[in-house]
Write an enzyme that holds these catalytic residues in place. Structure first.
Site, PDB file in Angstrom:
ATOM      1  NE  ARG A  87       8.267  10.115 -47.509  1.00  0.00           N
ATOM      2  CZ  ARG A  87       9.183  11.026 -48.132  1.00  0.00           C
ATOM      3  NH1 ARG A  87      10.052  10.600 -49.763  1.00  0.00           N
ATOM      4  NH2 ARG A  87      10.449  11.371 -47.313  1.00  0.00           N
ATOM      5  CB  SER A 120       6.982  12.039 -56.133  1.00  0.00           C
ATOM      6  OG  SER A 120       7.802  11.453 -54.841  1.00  0.00           O
ATOM      7  CG  ASP A 165      17.417  16.681 -50.057  1.00  0.00           C
ATOM      8  OD1 ASP A 165      17.006  16.894 -51.076  1.00  0.00           O
ATOM      9  OD2 ASP A 165      17.906  16.012 -49.769  1.00  0.00           O
ATOM     10  NE  ARG A 298      29.628  24.446 -25.903  1.00  0.00           N
ATOM     11  CZ  ARG A 298      29.145  25.964 -25.194  1.00  0.00           C
ATOM     12  NH1 ARG A 298      27.745  27.195 -25.646  1.00  0.00           N
ATOM     13  NH2 ARG A 298      29.965  26.203 -23.989  1.00  0.00           N
ATOM     14  N   GLY A 573      11.916  53.372 -56.870  1.00  0.00           N
ATOM     15  CA  GLY A 573      11.597  55.129 -57.773  1.00  0.00           C
ATOM     16  C   GLY A 573      10.139  54.684 -58.711  1.00  0.00           C
ATOM     17  NE  ARG A 653      -8.343  48.579 -41.259  1.00  0.00           N
ATOM     18  CZ  ARG A 653      -9.780  48.625 -41.120  1.00  0.00           C
ATOM     19  NH1 ARG A 653      -9.980  49.358 -42.329  1.00  0.00           N
ATOM     20  NH2 ARG A 653     -10.409  48.273 -40.108  1.00  0.00           N
ATOM     21  CG  MET A 660       9.576  47.578 -44.275  1.00  0.00           C
ATOM     22  SD  MET A 660       8.449  46.947 -43.639  1.00  0.00           S
ATOM     23  CE  MET A 660       8.558  45.893 -43.047  1.00  0.00           C
TER      24      MET A 660
END
Length: 792
Positions: A87, A120, A165, A298, A573, A653, A660
């Site tokens: 800032r 900004s 936000d 809560r 696919g 690798r 998954m």
């Protein structure tokens, strides 16, 4: 809009671009910086990092450094912003802006890319507006020469909105919002799962959870969270609850308990307030619920844990092109995302509309505040309101709507079923659940499904109804008998390519079986994203997130080792959507897919390119391969080729990600998308049922009575199944054309390939046409009609 064709690799020669991040940091800023730097270098421009935001611009010196290709390697998966953000009070004073101008002029920088919030971006526009007078003062003070002032006579500004936000009007989702939603939903899921786990063992209490999320002036995070978790109530600053809300809230919670719901969830935006302007906090609500209902309550306040995707690289490309194409007459623009399109919007129009929202809220014009937030926000609000606040009617419509899941299960299917069931009940229909796909429909595996029957489904992965890949053609007669037996008046089919094919088969069989002359709608839900008629399918976002985060983990697992290349096989696919989009998000060097044909020469070139790259400071390589891209160039073949050719430079690798990728719990996007699709489908069916009701019965045999509900660019549209026949490659189970194929060259540019980029289809400047706040009523009406036409 077409632009004069120019070689994009020469567009930036002789130009300098600086990129800075400002204000609060947001996840995804690094991806935006990386894309801007690499595309800038690709165009031949010099690119500079400005460290520590506007403070670095004012202080100059080492804060403004040349960026290289390698300097943005391995930054994609890092949170926050690696070039720092601060800032800055100095920049707010003219003297500070004069120092910043001096630093830029001395380096010959006349193009500035600012990634930050509305403050900004407003500051950037002010800097640009004052630029010429700042140069005059610098010349007078003898700090720059006349020639330097002439060379740097105009400053171009482009903004990308980084704000968690999502409070900036004109963009569907700002950088960082998606990650913030992920963090919030993770917390909601933990609450729901822990509570559900206790219930399994009979130890759970009836409990109310109140979750406070960020959003001082904007309720986006709270609203989407409420939709994504099926909350009982949401408090947002744009629409304070009606007077007497305390009694309404308590009645609603008691009503949910009476229906057998043991967990109530209330979402509160930190800026929530009542109609009297007094803040409504989570503690206030807790006291109210405990005092009036005696429920165990809560509260959880989520602070900066929310500052967790990643913006599409297309935004980085668009930002650089917007800078290089700008003229002194072009207004400063924001590059933003609308649907799957990168768009350019005039910066100050967006800032003005964002201010208009604040004004509308201050003047208690709540409906205007919701509308000014944009179509997406308004749709979210209307869907939430319908699902959470409208009670089912006492009179029934005597319409039976059946819902079936078809094909492989995917995340978000249950959210679509839940909203379809509840919207159907609100419409007065009887809702029927078909278990086990078309086979279940043939065998009469059908049960009524109630409001509470779908409680808690939004966050569940897979398919609660059960699903099979079986197509209806072998069971047509049985299906028509079942439809007659259960008196089914319309059908919602949720699934992938099998759902599309099954819908087509049912439509074709209408000629022979009159029972099939009922309205039908197909909702695309598959990780492969290969259903014709829709740019996106429910489930694809969850799969993409799983692949990208897995790629990030795999790359990070090798940190500190010697140079290494990972070869990863994805599902889909014959459809290359997952491999391509994951490649863009994870920074892949290549993604092999069926739609983009390749041969041994291409493979040789890719290997050689990677070998040369790995001889520099780059330590990681990533290659993605779609499972059916080529029958001969298998994952094993590509692994062997790269291993052999990379000897002495890197080792390899390989990972086959497998099932998954279908993901566990759905992402916020898939929950929200599924909820909206389910809702829209049933509302459409209700209208179709009215249209096709003749002489005491329903008879629907026109092509437009059986449609695919799809996302096309920026809108949800219904397209007749019969029309989509022509647009489908049935052999390979993919659409004949796909919007995302145009993004593939960007992946190569970001991987340092010297290829040509088609710049003819850039986003042209659009306008944020919104109802101006102070319009007289007749003008307001005309303007509203214009806006509606624009949105159509």
């Amino acid at each position: 809009m077409s632009h004069t064709s120019m070689d994009p690799t020469k567009m930036g020669i002789g130009r300098s671009v600086a990129v800075l991040t400002s204000g609060g940091d947001a996840q995804g800023m690094n991806a935006a910086v990386r894309a801007t730097v690499r595309v800038g270098l690709y165009t031949g421009a010099k690119v500079y990092f400005v460290h520590e935001g506007y403070q670095g611009l004012v202080d100059g010196g080492d804060n403004i450094k040349l960026a290289t290709w390698e300097s943005v390697s391995m930054m994609l998966q890092l949170g926050g912003t690696v070039i720092g953000s601060a800032r800055c009070m100095d920049f707010r004073a003219r003297e500070g802006r004069m120092k910043a101008a001096l630093n830029l002029v001395k380096l010959g920088i006349t193009n500035l890319c600012v990634i930050g919030g509305d403050g900004s971006l407003t500051g950037a526009n002010q800097f640009r507006t004052e630029w010429s007078t700042l140069l005059v003062d610098l010349v007078k003070a003898g700090k720059i020469s006349d020639d330097e002032a002439k060379t740097s006579s105009h400053l171009n500004i482009v903004g990308m909105v980084g704000s968690i936000d999502n409070d900036f009007c004109g963009t569907d989702m700002t950088i960082g919002t998606d990650s913030a939603l992920h963090r919030i939903i993770e917390v909601v899921d933990v609450i729901a799962v822990t509570h559900g786990f206790c219930c399994l063992f009979g130890t759970c209490h009836q409990r109310t959870f109140i979750l406070e999320v960020m959003g001082r002036h904007c309720g986006y995070l709270a609203l989407v969270t409420a939709l994504a978790c099926g909350a009982d109530w949401v408090f947002i600053p744009e629409m304070p609850p009606d007077e007497g809300w305390e009694g309404h809230l308590c009645r609603r919670l008691a009503d949910q308990r009476a229906r057998g719901c043991r967990l109530n969830v209330i979402i509160v935006a930190e800026g929530a307030m009542g109609r009297d302007g007094k803040p409504i906090g989570s503690e206030d609500i807790k006291k109210l619920v405990e005092k009036n209902l005696g429920f165990d309550t809560r509260t959880t306040v989520l602070g900066h844990v929310q500052r967790g995707g990643t913006p599409p690289p297309r935004m980085g490309v668009e930002a650089v092109m917007a800078l290089l194409e700008a003229t002194p007459e072009t207004p400063a623009c924001v590059v933003s995302l609308s649907g799957n399109q990168a768009v350019r919007l005039p910066l100050m129009e967006c800032v003005q509309v964002t201010k208009d929202v604040t004004t509308a809220m201050a003047e208690n014009r709540w409906e205007d505040a919701i509308k000014l937030r944009g179509k997406s926000f308004e749709n979210n609000w209307n869907t939430y309101k319908m699902l959470a606040h409208i009670n089912p009617p006492d009179t029934k419509s005597n319409i039976n709507v059946a819902i079936v899941n078809v094909g492989a299960p995917c995340a978000g299917m249950n959210a679509a079923v839940r909203s379809a069931v509840r919207i159907g009940i609100i419409q007065g229909h009887n809702m029927l659940a078909v278990h086990d796909g078309f086979e279940g429909l043939a065998h009469g595996n059908i049960v009524p499904i109630t409001w509470t029957g779908v409680s808690g489904w939004t966050g569940k992965g897979g398919s609660e109804l059960g699903t099979k890949r079986v197509l209806p053609s072998k069971y047509i007669e049985e299906i028509s008998l079942t439809i007659a037996k259960f008196n089914i008046h319309s059908l919602v089919i949720i699934g992938g390519f099998e759902a599309f094919m099954g819908g087509l088969e049912l439509v074709t069989a209408r000629e022979k079986y009159e029972e099939l002359c009922i309205p039908m709608v197909v909702i695309p839900a598959t990780v492969s994203n290969n259903v014709p008629g829709s740019d996106f399918s429910i489930g694809a976002d969850t799969a993409l997130n799983t692949i990208t985060s897995t790629c990030d983990r795999i790359k990070q697992s090798a940190a500190g080792t010697k140079r290494r290349v990972f070869i990863i096989e994805t599902m889909g696919g014959y459809c290359g959507y997952l491999a391509t989009m994951a490649g863009l998000a994870a920074g892949a060097d290549a993604a092999y897919i069926y739609e983009d044909k390749f041969g041994i020469r291409d493979l040789e070139m890719n290997v050689e390119h990677l070998v040369q790259k790995m001889k520099t400071d780059v330590k990681r390589g990533l290659i993605l391969r779609n499972e059916k891209c080529n029958a001969n160039y298998t994952t094993d073949f590509i692994f062997a080729l790269y291993s052999e050719e990379g000897k002495g430079v890197f080792d390899c690798r390989k990972n086959i990600l497998g099932h998954m990728q279908q993901g566990g719990t759905p992402t916020p996007f898939d929950r929200n998308f599924g909820t909206k699709m389910g809702s829209k489908a049933v509302l459409w069916l209700t209208e179709k049922l009215k249209e096709t009701y003749r002489h005491g019965r329903i008879f629907a045999n026109t092509p437009d009575s059986a449609c695919v509900l799809g996302m096309r660019k920026r809108a949800l549209t219904f397209q007749p199944l019969a029309e989509l026949n022509e647009q489908t490659d049935f052999e390979h189970r993919i659409p004949k054309t796909s919007w995302w194929l145009k993004l593939r060259p960007i992946m190569k540019i970001l991987a340092k390939y010297n290829i040509s980029l088609d710049t003819s289809e850039h986003a042209h400047m659009e306008h944020v046409i919104k109802k101006r706040v102070s319009m007289p009523a007749p003008l307001m009406k005309e303007h509203k009609e214009e806006v509606e036409e624009e949105e159509e």
